[in-house]
Design a protein around this motif. Structure first.
Motif, PDB file in Angstrom:
ATOM      1  N   LEU A  36       0.827  -1.202   0.000  1.00 10.41           N
ATOM      2  CA  LEU A  36       0.000   0.000   0.000  1.00 10.41           C
ATOM      3  C   LEU A  36       0.867   1.259   0.000  1.00 10.41           C
ATOM      4  N   LYS A  37       1.974   1.225   0.739  1.00  8.65           N
ATOM      5  CA  LYS A  37       2.874   2.367   0.765  1.00  8.65           C
ATOM      6  C   LYS A  37       3.636   2.509  -0.551  1.00  8.65           C
ATOM      7  N   ASP A  38       3.886   1.369  -1.207  1.00  5.69           N
ATOM      8  CA  ASP A  38       4.536   1.413  -2.527  1.00  5.69           C
ATOM      9  C   ASP A  38       3.679   2.189  -3.528  1.00  5.69           C
ATOM     10  N   LEU A  39       2.376   2.048  -3.423  1.00  3.38           N
ATOM     11  CA  LEU A  39       1.476   2.774  -4.325  1.00  3.38           C
ATOM     12  C   LEU A  39       1.643   4.281  -4.156  1.00  3.38           C
ATOM     13  N   THR A  40       1.809   4.725  -2.926  1.00  9.36           N
ATOM     14  CA  THR A  40       2.027   6.146  -2.672  1.00  9.36           C
ATOM     15  C   THR A  40       3.364   6.596  -3.235  1.00  9.36           C
ATOM     16  N   SER A  41       4.383   5.753  -3.092  1.00  9.06           N
ATOM     17  CA  SER A  41       5.707   6.085  -3.623  1.00  9.06           C
ATOM     18  C   SER A  41       5.681   6.192  -5.143  1.00  9.06           C
ATOM     19  N   VAL A  42       4.927   5.321  -5.799  1.00 11.22           N
ATOM     20  CA  VAL A  42       4.800   5.383  -7.256  1.00 11.22           C
ATOM     21  C   VAL A  42       4.198   6.723  -7.667  1.00 11.22           C
ATOM     22  N   HIS A  43       3.183   7.163  -6.947  1.00 16.37           N
ATOM     23  CA  HIS A  43       2.555   8.448  -7.252  1.00 16.37           C
ATOM     24  C   HIS A  43       3.563   9.585  -7.089  1.00 16.37           C
ATOM     25  N   GLU A  44       4.346   9.569  -6.015  1.00 22.60           N
ATOM     26  CA  GLU A  44       5.361  10.595  -5.794  1.00 22.60           C
ATOM     27  C   GLU A  44       6.380  10.601  -6.930  1.00 22.60           C
ATOM     28  N   ASN A  45       6.789   9.418  -7.381  1.00 24.16           N
ATOM     29  CA  ASN A  45       7.781   9.312  -8.453  1.00 24.16           C
ATOM     30  C   ASN A  45       7.223   9.771  -9.798  1.00 24.16           C
ATOM     31  N   LEU A 103       4.980  12.094 -10.203  1.00 18.80           N
ATOM     32  CA  LEU A 103       4.996  13.555 -10.128  1.00 18.80           C
ATOM     33  C   LEU A 103       6.383  14.096 -10.449  1.00 18.80           C
ATOM     34  N   LEU A 104       7.387  13.436  -9.894  1.00 13.33           N
ATOM     35  CA  LEU A 104       8.771  13.851 -10.127  1.00 13.33           C
ATOM     36  C   LEU A 104       9.149  13.688 -11.591  1.00 13.33           C
ATOM     37  N   LEU A 105       8.754  12.575 -12.193  1.00 14.72           N
ATOM     38  CA  LEU A 105       9.044  12.335 -13.602  1.00 14.72           C
ATOM     39  C   LEU A 105       8.440  13.426 -14.480  1.00 14.72           C
ATOM     40  N   SER A 106       7.201  13.776 -14.212  1.00  5.32           N
ATOM     41  CA  SER A 106       6.528  14.817 -14.983  1.00  5.32           C
ATOM     42  C   SER A 106       7.253  16.151 -14.858  1.00  5.32           C
ATOM     43  N   ASN A 107       7.652  16.487 -13.638  1.00  5.32           N
ATOM     44  CA  ASN A 107       8.369  17.744 -13.414  1.00  5.32           C
ATOM     45  C   ASN A 107       9.719  17.750 -14.124  1.00  5.32           C
ATOM     46  N   GLU A 149      -2.148  15.618 -20.813  1.00  9.23           N
ATOM     47  CA  GLU A 149      -2.644  14.238 -20.814  1.00  9.23           C
ATOM     48  C   GLU A 149      -2.093  13.455 -19.621  1.00  9.23           C
ATOM     49  N   PHE A 150      -0.809  13.679 -19.309  1.00  5.70           N
ATOM     50  CA  PHE A 150      -0.173  12.994 -18.186  1.00  5.70           C
ATOM     51  C   PHE A 150      -0.900  13.324 -16.880  1.00  5.70           C
ATOM     52  N   ASN A 151      -1.207  14.600 -16.667  1.00  8.31           N
ATOM     53  CA  ASN A 151      -1.876  15.014 -15.438  1.00  8.31           C
ATOM     54  C   ASN A 151      -3.267  14.408 -15.318  1.00  8.31           C
ATOM     55  N   GLN A 152      -3.958  14.304 -16.453  1.00  2.00           N
ATOM     56  CA  GLN A 152      -5.280  13.689 -16.433  1.00  2.00           C
ATOM     57  C   GLN A 152      -5.193  12.217 -16.025  1.00  2.00           C
ATOM     58  N   LEU A 153      -4.221  11.515 -16.607  1.00  4.68           N
ATOM     59  CA  LEU A 153      -4.036  10.102 -16.273  1.00  4.68           C
ATOM     60  C   LEU A 153      -3.554   9.929 -14.836  1.00  4.68           C
ATOM     61  N   LEU A 154      -2.705  10.866 -14.382  1.00  8.14           N
ATOM     62  CA  LEU A 154      -2.215  10.790 -13.008  1.00  8.14           C
ATOM     63  C   LEU A 154      -3.349  11.004 -12.008  1.00  8.14           C
ATOM     64  N   ASP A 155      -4.286  11.882 -12.352  1.00 13.10           N
ATOM     65  CA  ASP A 155      -5.457  12.081 -11.498  1.00 13.10           C
ATOM     66  C   ASP A 155      -6.264  10.788 -11.386  1.00 13.10           C
ATOM     67  N   ILE A 156      -6.417  10.098 -12.520  1.00 10.96           N
ATOM     68  CA  ILE A 156      -7.147   8.828 -12.517  1.00 10.96           C
ATOM     69  C   ILE A 156      -6.401   7.796 -11.674  1.00 10.96           C
ATOM     70  N   PHE A 157      -5.060   7.762 -11.842  1.00 13.01           N
ATOM     71  CA  PHE A 157      -4.248   6.823 -11.067  1.00 13.01           C
ATOM     72  C   PHE A 157      -4.394   7.090  -9.574  1.00 13.01           C
ATOM     73  N   GLU A 158      -4.350   8.370  -9.193  1.00 12.34           N
ATOM     74  CA  GLU A 158      -4.435   8.702  -7.773  1.00 12.34           C
ATOM     75  C   GLU A 158      -5.782   8.295  -7.186  1.00 12.34           C
ATOM     76  N   LYS A 159      -6.857   8.531  -7.939  1.00 20.33           N
ATOM     77  CA  LYS A 159      -8.178   8.144  -7.450  1.00 20.33           C
ATOM     78  C   LYS A 159      -8.285   6.629  -7.317  1.00 20.33           C
ATOM     79  N   ASN A 160      -7.756   5.907  -8.321  1.00 19.16           N
ATOM     80  CA  ASN A 160      -7.771   4.447  -8.253  1.00 19.16           C
ATOM     81  C   ASN A 160      -6.885   3.929  -7.128  1.00 19.16           C
ATOM     82  N   LYS A 161      -5.728   4.592  -6.964  1.00 14.59           N
ATOM     83  CA  LYS A 161      -4.817   4.211  -5.878  1.00 14.59           C
ATOM     84  C   LYS A 161      -5.500   4.360  -4.524  1.00 14.59           C
TER      85      LYS A 161
END
Length: 226
Positions: A14-23, A25-29, A52-64
């Motif tokens: 579960l914590k890995d999922l949060t780390s993926v989201h953080e990474n 964000l970093l990749l996009s930046n 497009e990346f931000n839209q998909l990331l929003d979906i990922f975060e909600k699913n996460k």
């Protein structure tokens, strides 16, 4: 809810999922920073990518968040992002510091691209069992809030701490933030950040509270090159 013997594995996933989201964000930046902003064609391409990346990331975060909630409800394993109150005597604290010092200490001003924390030492006190930058950040802000709560709250009122894109990092109202975490009454912090953005916010807070950035040391769970 079911009873499981190896809850630590579930918690880690579960914590890995949060780390993926953080990474992510970093990749996009990093991609945005790396392009030549004087090249109109490349700038437009990257803009479309970011959109497009931000839209998909929003979906990922909600699913996460939905996955974490579902797994937590079914297994009873919860991922606590709120700061912990860890009681230990001076001898135990010193033992933990010595154990951490077997690893490489890192300054908060370093580059933490794709790196995960495991602990930090602030003013000689150890905060450990961390897995994500969100955990570390919340624990840190909650700690300095006890030092000077009123001055910390003032950060939510100052325009100095709003980005050029009018993004707030601190607020008295959680609705002002995309992913707010409450630190104390009338003070919330933004946690939709990458590893390096968390580090920048820590430096920003320490500078404002007139604390030395050298007073915090970061220890990493993994330290791989990008």
């Amino acid at each position: 809810m079911i009873n499981l013997e190896n809850t630590s594995t579930i918690s880690s996933i579960l914590k890995d999922l949060t780390s993926v989201h953080e990474n992510l964000l970093l990749l996009s930046n990093d991609i945005w920073i790396s392009i030549d902003h004087n090249d109109s064609e490349k700038l437009e391409e990257c803009y479309q990518f970011k959109k497009e990346f931000n839209q998909l990331l929003d979906i990922f975060e909600k699913n996460k968040d939905s996955i974490c909630t579902l797994v937590s409800q079914f297994t009873g394993v919860k991922v606590e992002e709120q700061p912990k109150t860890i009681e230990k005597d001076a001898a135990e604290n010193e033992r933990l510091i010595k154990k951490l010092d077997e690893n490489t200490p890192h300054e908060i001003t370093e580059d933490f691209t794709f790196k995960r924390p495991t602990a930090f030492v602030f003013n000689g006190y150890v905060y450990y069992e961390l897995n994500t930058w969100i955990e570390l950040y919340i624990q840190f802000v909650a700690t300095v809030a006890k030092i000077n709560p009123e001055k910390l709250k003032d950060m939510a009122k100052k325009s100095d701490f709003i980005s050029k894109h009018n993004r707030k990092y601190y607020s008295a109202d959680k609705k002002d933030l995309r992913k707010a975490k409450k630190i104390m009454d009338d003070f919330f912090v933004e946690t939709n950040l990458s590893a390096n953005e968390f580090a920048k916010r820590i430096c920003e807070i320490m500078n404002y509270l007139e604390l030395k950035t050298s007073d915090i040391t970061i220890y990493l769970r993994q330290d791989r090159n990008t």
